[in-house]
Design an enzyme around this catalytic site. Sequence first.
Site, short mmCIF file in Angstrom:
data_model
loop_
_atom_site.label_atom_id
_atom_site.label_comp_id
_atom_site.label_asym_id
_atom_site.label_seq_id
_atom_site.Cartn_x
_atom_site.Cartn_y
_atom_site.Cartn_z
CG HIS A 12 -2.02 -0.96 1.16
ND1 HIS A 12 -2.55 -1.58 2.26
CD2 HIS A 12 -2.72 -1.43 0.09
CE1 HIS A 12 -3.54 -2.37 1.88
NE2 HIS A 12 -3.65 -2.31 0.57
CG ASP A 91 -1.78 2.12 5.78
OD1 ASP A 91 -1.70 2.01 7.02
OD2 ASP A 91 -2.10 3.17 5.21
CG HIS A 98 -7.74 -1.67 -3.82
ND1 HIS A 98 -7.28 -0.48 -3.30
CD2 HIS A 98 -6.70 -2.50 -3.81
CE1 HIS A 98 -6.01 -0.61 -3.00
NE2 HIS A 98 -5.63 -1.83 -3.29
#
Length: 151
Positions: A12, A91, A98
Amino acid sequence: MKKIKSIGLVAHDARKRDMVEWVEFNYKRLMPHKLICTGTTGRLVEEVFLRREPDKASDIIKLKSGPLGGDQQMGSLIASGHVDILIFFIDPMTTQPHDVDIKALERLCSVYNVVIACTRSTADFVISSHLFEEDYEPVTIDYTNYLTRNV
């Protein structure tokens, strides 16, 4: 799982720096393996290899960005047996648009018994295991009953 592993790398945005540092620290151990990355993570990993091992940089497979379909591409590779290990620095403090794609990747790793590391500590343990450099035959789950069930 052969001695040369196919390793998916995903991070992320808030964890990309961690991924770059991790790859930078472990690039020698990663070099012999096939690296498959989603979008921006792939570009950043490629930059590490361009600095360290320029010949290896062109071998890195870069999929689409995660939210643009890269997570589904990675999932397809997992389901078709083309990913042995998934290193996915997640994260946990940021909502991801998503999120369902991320959960699907975690689920596919469970279904197909693929090694998944979602933290840097776990990734360190995976890459430092003696099994990382050896052939390894994971236990496969037999889904025959599921596939042949009456519906």
